[in-house]
Design an enzyme around this catalytic site. Sequence first.
Site, PDB file in Angstrom:
ATOM      1  CE1 TYR A 154     -18.978   5.237   4.080  1.00  0.00           C
ATOM      2  CE2 TYR A 154     -21.018   3.371   3.000  1.00  0.00           C
ATOM      3  CZ  TYR A 154     -19.938   4.625   2.694  1.00  0.00           C
ATOM      4  OH  TYR A 154     -19.285   4.952   1.412  1.00  0.00           O
TER       5      TYR A 154
ATOM      6  CD  GLU B 296     -17.839   7.418   2.007  1.00  0.00           C
ATOM      7  OE1 GLU B 296     -17.118   6.565   2.468  1.00  0.00           O
ATOM      8  OE2 GLU B 296     -16.715   8.861   1.928  1.00  0.00           O
TER       9      GLU B 296
END
Length: 443
Positions: free
Chosen positions: A164, A252
């Site tokens: 991530y 993101e």
Amino acid sequence: MVLHSDLFRVNMAASIVSQTVARGLRGASAKHLFLDKFKCARVSSRRWLNLQEYQSKKLMQESGVTVQRFYVADNAPDALQAAKRLGAKEIVLKAQILAGGRGKGVFDSGLKGGVHLTKDPSAVGELANRMLGYSLTTKQTPKEGVKVKTVMVAEALDITRETYFAILMDRACNGPVMVGSPQGGMDIEEVADKTPELIFKEVIDIFEGVRDDQALRMAANLGFKGPLERQAADQIKRLYDLFLKVDATQVEVNPLGETPEGQVVCFDAKINFDDNAEFRQKAVFALDDMSESDPTETEAAKWDLKYIGLDGNIACFVNGAGLAMATCDIIDLHGGKPANFLDLGGGVKEKQVYEAFKLLTADPKVEAILVNIFGGIVNCAIIANGITKACRELELKVPLVVRLEGTNVQEAKRILSESGLPIVAANDLEDAAKKAVAAIAKK
């Protein structure tokens, strides 16, 4: 809840606030993470600009970020040809709508899933034929679903490991921050809650940008090793270039993965934009597809009004988001139900007031209108003139309760009282709410 990039930090009565938040964030939300040494807090924000997945991927491509090869099609024959042109071992076909949970969604054509994998290019045409023109229902769409107008035909890549990575604006750091975790492909809040030691943060100097040592350190923390560490660091720097280039508030990537062939790829991304930068990001904002937005909210946005429809019958016409929430709550407190959440904002003009009344009166559920204005930078006389003009030209047929305070309020009250219109004046917010509820009870 957040409207137009401003954070509401007001504790309000639960029922109305929850309902407002739920409606306000439907189909247009993203998670902002603000992390300190020990914990991860989350604030949800409303985005006026919401791009399709393929549009975000195209922006990334233009900044040199590695993404899967893909094409976009709006009909089945083009989707089939795109699959053949890819020449990939495996193809992923994705319905393009502004909602999550597509993989588990259901089409009204009977097809299950808005995301399909196949090794047979000829199957893509038939799958696209059962997607395009049909409504896809997911956990984030309205119950009737959203009609699919485009599909993305992309190369499916194997992922040996998922991480991530995000870049976002953090008030605590007065600028951008990199956040990463070697545990990607899952809910990052869950990672932060259960294994906070696997969340890594790097504060970026807005003047200096991402340094090589920062990018390499983050790549190492994400678990990339050997040549992949340098490759990941390069992708991190390119993502930051994109962040600056498009005036993003958040980029993101989940997952930022590595393939068996030794390639670092951004497999999925969400980009949030600074609405205040629209004047210099016209090409980006021109990508916005408003067809999935609520028509009333879209019309309100044309006049710089923030509108969210609710299920009640008392229209709330206010200036300031906090005041709007307080108005909704006090109506509920006195037994009424708000029909909407409408914020005029600060720089109000008579035309905006008129257009706001048009929106409110077009809602068949509205049985009364409550105007609650606190004039700080707003001139109450402008509001009063807009109200009287709207009442006459729209031939208002529902009770109107008005509470005005602040700048030039005496002149505003004079305008209303001399208008000859059946306007009910209120002394304060509680008085206004009681009178609006009472007006409906008398009908």
